[in-house]
Design a protein around this motif. Structure first.
Motif, mmCIF file in Angstrom:
data_model
loop_
_atom_site.group_PDB
_atom_site.id
_atom_site.type_symbol
_atom_site.label_atom_id
_atom_site.label_comp_id
_atom_site.label_asym_id
_atom_site.label_seq_id
_atom_site.Cartn_x
_atom_site.Cartn_y
_atom_site.Cartn_z
ATOM 1 N N ILE A 1 4.475 13.698 -6.954
ATOM 2 C CA ILE A 1 3.964 12.601 -6.129
ATOM 3 C C ILE A 1 4.160 11.262 -6.837
ATOM 4 O O ILE A 1 4.612 10.286 -6.228
ATOM 5 N N ARG A 2 3.824 11.212 -8.118
ATOM 6 C CA ARG A 2 3.999 9.961 -8.876
ATOM 7 C C ARG A 2 5.461 9.527 -8.870
ATOM 8 O O ARG A 2 5.766 8.340 -8.688
ATOM 9 N N TYR A 3 6.348 10.469 -9.064
ATOM 10 C CA TYR A 3 7.778 10.174 -9.081
ATOM 11 C C TYR A 3 8.241 9.663 -7.714
ATOM 12 O O TYR A 3 8.986 8.680 -7.624
ATOM 13 N N CYS A 4 7.780 10.312 -6.651
ATOM 14 C CA CYS A 4 8.161 9.916 -5.290
ATOM 15 C C CYS A 4 7.640 8.517 -4.961
ATOM 16 O O CYS A 4 8.351 7.692 -4.390
ATOM 17 N N GLU A 5 6.404 8.245 -5.346
ATOM 18 C CA GLU A 5 5.817 6.940 -5.064
ATOM 19 C C GLU A 5 6.513 5.828 -5.839
ATOM 20 O O GLU A 5 6.663 4.709 -5.336
ATOM 21 N N ILE A 14 0.262 -3.782 -5.928
ATOM 22 C CA ILE A 14 0.579 -2.419 -5.496
ATOM 23 C C ILE A 14 -0.715 -1.609 -5.478
ATOM 24 O O ILE A 14 -1.374 -1.444 -6.512
ATOM 25 N N LYS A 15 -1.084 -1.089 -4.319
ATOM 26 C CA LYS A 15 -2.339 -0.371 -4.149
ATOM 27 C C LYS A 15 -2.083 1.062 -3.688
ATOM 28 O O LYS A 15 -1.369 1.294 -2.714
ATOM 29 N N LYS A 16 -2.661 2.005 -4.386
ATOM 30 C CA LYS A 16 -2.596 3.407 -3.991
ATOM 31 C C LYS A 16 -3.718 3.687 -2.996
ATOM 32 O O LYS A 16 -4.884 3.399 -3.276
ATOM 33 N N VAL A 17 -3.396 4.191 -1.813
ATOM 34 C CA VAL A 17 -4.417 4.451 -0.793
ATOM 35 C C VAL A 17 -4.338 5.904 -0.332
ATOM 36 O O VAL A 17 -3.361 6.588 -0.551
ATOM 37 N N ARG A 70 0.837 -1.199 0.000
ATOM 38 C CA ARG A 70 0.000 0.000 0.000
ATOM 39 C C ARG A 70 0.875 1.253 0.000
ATOM 40 O O ARG A 70 1.794 1.361 0.816
ATOM 41 N N VAL A 71 0.551 2.165 -0.885
ATOM 42 C CA VAL A 71 1.350 3.380 -1.052
ATOM 43 C C VAL A 71 0.473 4.609 -0.855
ATOM 44 O O VAL A 71 -0.656 4.670 -1.382
ATOM 45 N N THR A 72 0.972 5.572 -0.101
ATOM 46 C CA THR A 72 0.259 6.832 0.079
ATOM 47 C C THR A 72 1.262 7.969 0.195
ATOM 48 O O THR A 72 2.452 7.728 0.435
#
Length: 237
Positions: A206-210, A234-237, A83-85
């Protein structure tokens, strides 16, 4: 030893930083002089202090955090997810939200923080910016009095050194040599300042950091000789 760590106890993270001001001339005279003195060794005679200011985001005294992205594993039976935030906006709010995450979910002795080159950059940078912003340090970043083996930090670059103190390997290079698929991205770290100040495109940052958080987790899995994350895990939360 890595094999014994529970992946669910590790918080993977990455930060993106920019200079505190868009232009060198936006600094007051004292800050300009201090910047000139701080960077004299790095600049030598090749650049003026103003020309060198594009790199100010590297130093916590002259930069600020615009994004902290985090990722963590969650497993239920045979199902594994990552999970990624992200936290973004005003720096003081980013830092407070990150601190709250640590307090609520990653504050126990068993919990660890992991970043690529985190011990040299991410962890001290966050701590310094918290102090500058008047925020009490969370336990996981307050290293005073801790013995080396009590510091709750993992660093994929340090793990890759295998005791070699002189070795530096970028996350991109390490991912390449370990056979980790690199998702195509339209920017790199040197572009963050312009994307933030000129393009005002925080979503791109944000996309680059994630992506870096996910890649750091993938590197950690490879260091444990485990299967890489599939896209659907991989889940964006």
């Amino acid at each position: 030893m890595l094999y014994k760590l529970n992946l669910e106890y590790i918080l993977f993270l990455d930060i993106e930083t920019v200079p505190q001001q868009q232009h060198f001339t936006d600094l007051d005279e004292t800050a300009q002089l201090l910047w000139e003195q701080k960077t004299q060794y790095q600049r030598k005679d090749e650049f003026t202090a103003e020309e060198f200011y594009d790199r100010a985001g590297i130093w916590a005294e002259f930069g600020k955090i615009v994004c902290i992205s985090v990722g963590y594993f969650n497993s239920k039976g045979d199902l594994r997810t990552f999970r990624v935030t992200s936290f973004y906006g005003e720096e003081i709010q980013i830092l407070k939200q990150f601190k709250q995450l640590l307090k609520d979910h990653f504050s126990q002795v068993k919990h660890l923080l992991c970043a690529h080159n985190g011990k040299e950059f991410d962890f001290p940078y966050i701590a310094r910016r918290m102090v500058i912003n008047g925020i009490n340090l969370p336990y996981k970043l307050d290293l005073f009095g801790k013995k080396p083996w009590e510091v709750p930090h993992l660093d994929t670059m340090e793990l890759w050194k295998f005791g070699d103190y002189k070795h530096y390997t970028s996350l991109k290079l390490l991912a390449h040599v370990l056979g980790i698929p690199s998702p195509k991205d339209d920017m790199d770290g040197s572009m963050v300042k312009d994307v933030f100040y000129k393009e005002n495109d925080i979503d791109r940052i944000i996309r680059y950091c994630e992506l870096d958080v996910v890649t750091t987790a993938q590197v950690f899995l490879r260091l444990r000789n485990e299967a890489l994350l599939a896209d659907q895990e991989i889940k964006k939360v």
